[in-house]
Design an enzyme around this catalytic site. Structure first.
Site, PDB file in Angstrom:
ATOM      1  CG  ASP A 297      36.225  42.711  42.811  1.00 51.67           C
ATOM      2  OD1 ASP A 297      37.225  43.382  43.079  1.00 51.67           O
ATOM      3  OD2 ASP A 297      36.256  41.489  42.596  1.00 51.67           O
ATOM      4  CD  GLU A 473      41.562  38.198  40.669  1.00 50.34           C
ATOM      5  OE1 GLU A 473      41.775  37.634  41.745  1.00 50.34           O
ATOM      6  OE2 GLU A 473      41.687  39.428  40.516  1.00 50.34           O
TER       7      GLU A 473
HETATM    8  C1  FRU Z   1      39.195  40.716  42.271  1.00 51.44           C
HETATM    9  C2  FRU Z   1      38.978  39.636  43.319  1.00 51.44           C
HETATM   10  C3  FRU Z   1      38.032  38.590  42.821  1.00 51.44           C
HETATM   11  C4  FRU Z   1      37.462  38.052  44.084  1.00 51.44           C
HETATM   12  C5  FRU Z   1      37.386  39.269  44.932  1.00 51.44           C
HETATM   13  C6  FRU Z   1      37.600  39.014  46.388  1.00 51.44           C
HETATM   14  O1  FRU Z   1      39.547  41.934  42.820  1.00 51.44           O
HETATM   15  O2  FRU Z   1      40.207  39.065  43.661  1.00 51.44           O
HETATM   16  O3  FRU Z   1      38.609  37.621  41.998  1.00 51.44           O
HETATM   17  O4  FRU Z   1      36.209  37.476  43.898  1.00 51.44           O
HETATM   18  O5  FRU Z   1      38.361  40.156  44.480  1.00 51.44           O
HETATM   19  O6  FRU Z   1      37.368  40.152  47.141  1.00 51.44           O
END
Ligand code: FRU
Length: 724
Positions: A297, A473
């Protein structure tokens, strides 16, 4: 190493699973090698050990390696939830050592192998794993049992754990007078830091080691790494510039006695491979990707003093997801990025999951020191996945910078928002001017999100909840002008997959008016974020998503999607988000080809003479009586089914309406992606696809009838990286 042929003697001794205790195999005495169809005289209880030895990897298990011959003990029958024990018959201790192989869970009580004498455990061993990820490789273990010479003992293999790594594996128990070439528990190396980076060799897919790097006066850094024992695939680098002259102690959880990679760890002033950095064959040329390691992300997108900050979920030590840090890069134009040192390291609250960043213009948090406004990152500490610290639930913390993001300090009283529910995470914070307060959108669990408010970024109060059906998320929450009219705004809320709600917000509660609507139709888009503090940029709403694209054979993996500008426009179905490449992208154009308006008949290709690797193509085509129109861009087809009014690329299809018999397309071709925009951004379709390197041909086509090219421009692009 897994020998394919066992010594003949073993085969003879072990016609059934188990050797007869006390029979000599040369100098050694084989206790058991689990090559037969059942456990022989060993007694199993429960389900976990199944009816007999397993033949390697079991369904839904990561690849098991490191055992000898064909069979081993593997308590993954019934997966992690199953439990049981496996106990040897009694045998006399006749040698100084018991050598064996062990893997699986690391729980001295629940996933272990014990040596029992007179019913008491006198020796104990476990597998190496107590974190998600890890490795199913069995490794040598050795018990010195000299002191028990002549006594009678049993070996008990225990699986009483039911959660992650709730299983154990073992093989090849031998009594011997020589210690097996074994494993070093907690080997350490000391390095006096004289250079900028500590370099660590990585073999993708190799066994994971947990490393601790302790630098005098600093909190230890913990991470796992597939430390290469031989030629590495690439080198990971830890930036230690701030600690010059100090001593770093590097400790591994365990390693084979000789390990080439462990010896090869060294320091240097440039990352290893710097000479060819950004020249790798699959390096995206105008999408951000980290120099080395994994990203997912985008995080902390904030604009301050002419700089766009891009933090990103980052595993600096692996090609796959794990060890979440916040990597950091800056750009003046959203196109040319400079990667800076890692901004946030895992800490006692956990690894650093996603979150956002703001400029604290009014010093509400009281953290400003000096002339620069404080930049504040609000992140999730993913408590349960950190190494070296006790497990704790996910919480939200802050870190701040008073030097334009060049150095970061964690707030001393983190967490600022303790655990609320589930694996609550991904705080997105914005300033809500009418209420003079901060607002945080937070993912809770399932499709549930909540809005919190704060006056100072340090104390948060829950205001209201939001549900986005089908979406979890990475929440985004912002106000946006409808049709560019700043007096007529809407609020938009969405999560990781971009299904968005359009509605209104009264400072406390978000009330959806329509949605969820899909933001995009591509195959690689996830977990996007938009920039905060864009007032100086006329409030434009710039979004960057994670581009979920694998980079086989590269020392880095995954990329950021193209920065796009979001606008909210009225359509006949109601207000919808439109996405178009950020205008800065045009600065990469080096040569343009304009195709004059002309009819397009089947078999014709007015683009035949144009050859280019990196492209930005804009077209308006009247479909006429053609059945299909489209492009072939370096071997990748983007085609439009005129009757269905549907665009196809690879395995993705998306609706695109004819407007006055025409479609408009904007297609951007990079090495591992084609970003597709239809009808001025109504269709937003980022496609991850590895474009054939040697194919530079372009084609525009009509099939089954004639179309008409109204306008067609192809811009050849240059790379955004300095060394190209
Ligand atoms: C989304 C996610 C988020 C989390 C991150 C961990 O891709 O699962 O919810 O904070 O990636 O890397």
């Amino acid at each position: 190493m897994k020998p394919t042929i066992k010594p003949l003697l073993h085969a003879i001794l072990c016609l059934s699973a188990i050797a007869v205790p006390g029979v000599r195999a040369a100098d050694d005495i084989l206790i058991a090698d689990f090559e037969g169809p059942d456990y022989g005289q060993w007694k199993a209880t429960g389900e976990a050990f199944g009816p007999g030895p397993s033949r390697g990897t079991m369904p839904n298990q990561m690849p098991v390696s490191g055992y000898k011959g064909q069979g081993l003990v593997n308590s993954f029958h019934g997966g992690d939830p199953a439990t049981g024990t496996l106990t040897s018959p009694e045998f006399a201790i006749e040698r100084n050592f018991i050598n064996f192989l062990i893997g699986g869970g690391k729980d001295a009580a629940k996933t272990c192998v014990n040596l029992l004498i007179d019913g008491k455990t006198v020796r104990n061993a476990t597998g190496p794993n107590d974190q998600p990820g890890g490795s199913e490789e069995l490794a040598p273990e050795c018990w010195n049992v000299e002191e028990f010479s002549g006594k009678h003992a049993v070996i008990q293999i225990i699986d009483q754990a039911t959660g992650g790594w709730g299983h154990i594996s073992a093989d090849h128990f031998v009594q011997s007078d020589s210690k097996a070439a074994g494993v070093l528990a907690n080997p350490t190396r000391e390095i006096v830091l004289t250079k900028r980076y500590i370099n660590l060799p990585v073999k993708n897919g190799g066994p994971k080691r947990v490393l601790t790097v302790s630098i005098e006066g600093e909190a230890p850094r913990y991470f796992d790494i597939e430390l290469a024992d031989g030629a590495p695939d690439w080198w990971a680098s830890m930036d230690v510039a701030a600690f010059r002259g100090k001593k770093a102690t590097i400790k591994a959880d365990r390693l084979p006695e000789t390990h080439a990679g462990w010896e090869a760890i060294d320091q240097s002033d440039e990352i290893k491979g710097a000479a060819t950095l950004y020249q790798e064959p699959l390096r995206p040329q105008f999408h951000f990707s980290p120099r080395r390691g994994w990203t997912n992300d985008p995080n902390g997108l904030v604009f301050y003093k002419g700089e766009y900050h891009l933090f990103f979920q980052h595993n600096p030590y692996g090609w796959s997801w794990g060890n979440m840090h916040w990597g950091h890069a800056v750009s003046k134009d959203l196109i040319h990025w400079q990667e800076l040192p890692v901004a946030l390291y895992p800490d006692e609250h956990g690894t650093m999951y996603s979150g956002s960043a703001v400029v604290d213009w009014n010093n509400t948090a009281g953290l400003q020191k000096g002339p620069e406004k404080t930049l504040v990152c609000i992140f999730t500490a993913a408590g349960t996945s950190g190494f070296g610290y006790p497990k704790c639930p996910f919480s939200q913390g802050i870190a701040y910078s008073n030097d334009c993001g060049r150095s970061w300090t964690k707030y001393a009283n983190n967490p600022v928002l303790p655990h609320v529910a589930g694996d609550n995470r991904d705080p997105k914070v914005i300033w809500y001017a009418p209420g003079k307060k901060w607002i945080m959108a937070l993912f809770l669990d399932g499709n549930g999100f909540a809005l919190f408010s704060s006056n100072n970024l340090k104390q948060w109060e829950r205001m209201s909840d939001v549900t986005v059906p089908g979406c979890g998320e990475c929440p985004e929450f912002f106000e946006i002008a409808l049709n560019g009219d700043k007096r007529n705004t809407k609020w938009v809320f969405y999560g990781g997959n971009g299904f968005y709600l359009v509605g209104k917000f009264d400072g406390k509660t978000f009330t959806p008016e329509s949605g969820p609507h899909p933001m995009q139709q591509g195959n690689c888009w996830y977990a996007s974020q938009t920039y905060t503090d864009m007032a100086q940029e006329d409030g434009r709403r710039i979004l960057i998503p994670w581009g979920q694209i694998g980079f086989p054979g590269m020392p880095f993996n995954q990329m950021m999607g193209l920065p796009v500008e979001l606008t909210l426009r009225s359509t006949r179905y109601g207000p919808r988000l439109f996405a178009n490449p950020a205008k800065e992208h045009a600065s990469l154009r080096v040569k343009s080809h304009t195709i004059e308006p002309q009819p397009l008949k089947p078999g014709e290709n007015p683009l035949a003479a144009v050859k280019a690797e990196l492209l930005d193509l804009a077209a308006e085509i009247a479909c006429g009586d053609a059945v299909e129109v489209g492009f072939n861009l370096r071997g990748i087809t983007v085609s439009y089914d005129v009757k269905k009014q549907e665009l196809t690329c690879q395995d993705k299809k998306a609706p695109l309406q004819l407007v006055d018999g025409k479609i408009r397309l904007r297609l951007l071709v990079d090495r591992t992606s084609i970003d597709i925009f239809g009808n001025d951004g109504r269709l937003y379709m980022p496609m991850g696809v590895i474009v054939p390197q040697d194919n530079l041909s372009l084609e525009v086509f009509a099939k089954g009838g004639s179309a008409k090219i109204h306008s067609l421009q192809v811009h050849e692009l240059k790379s955004a990286w300095p060394s190209q």
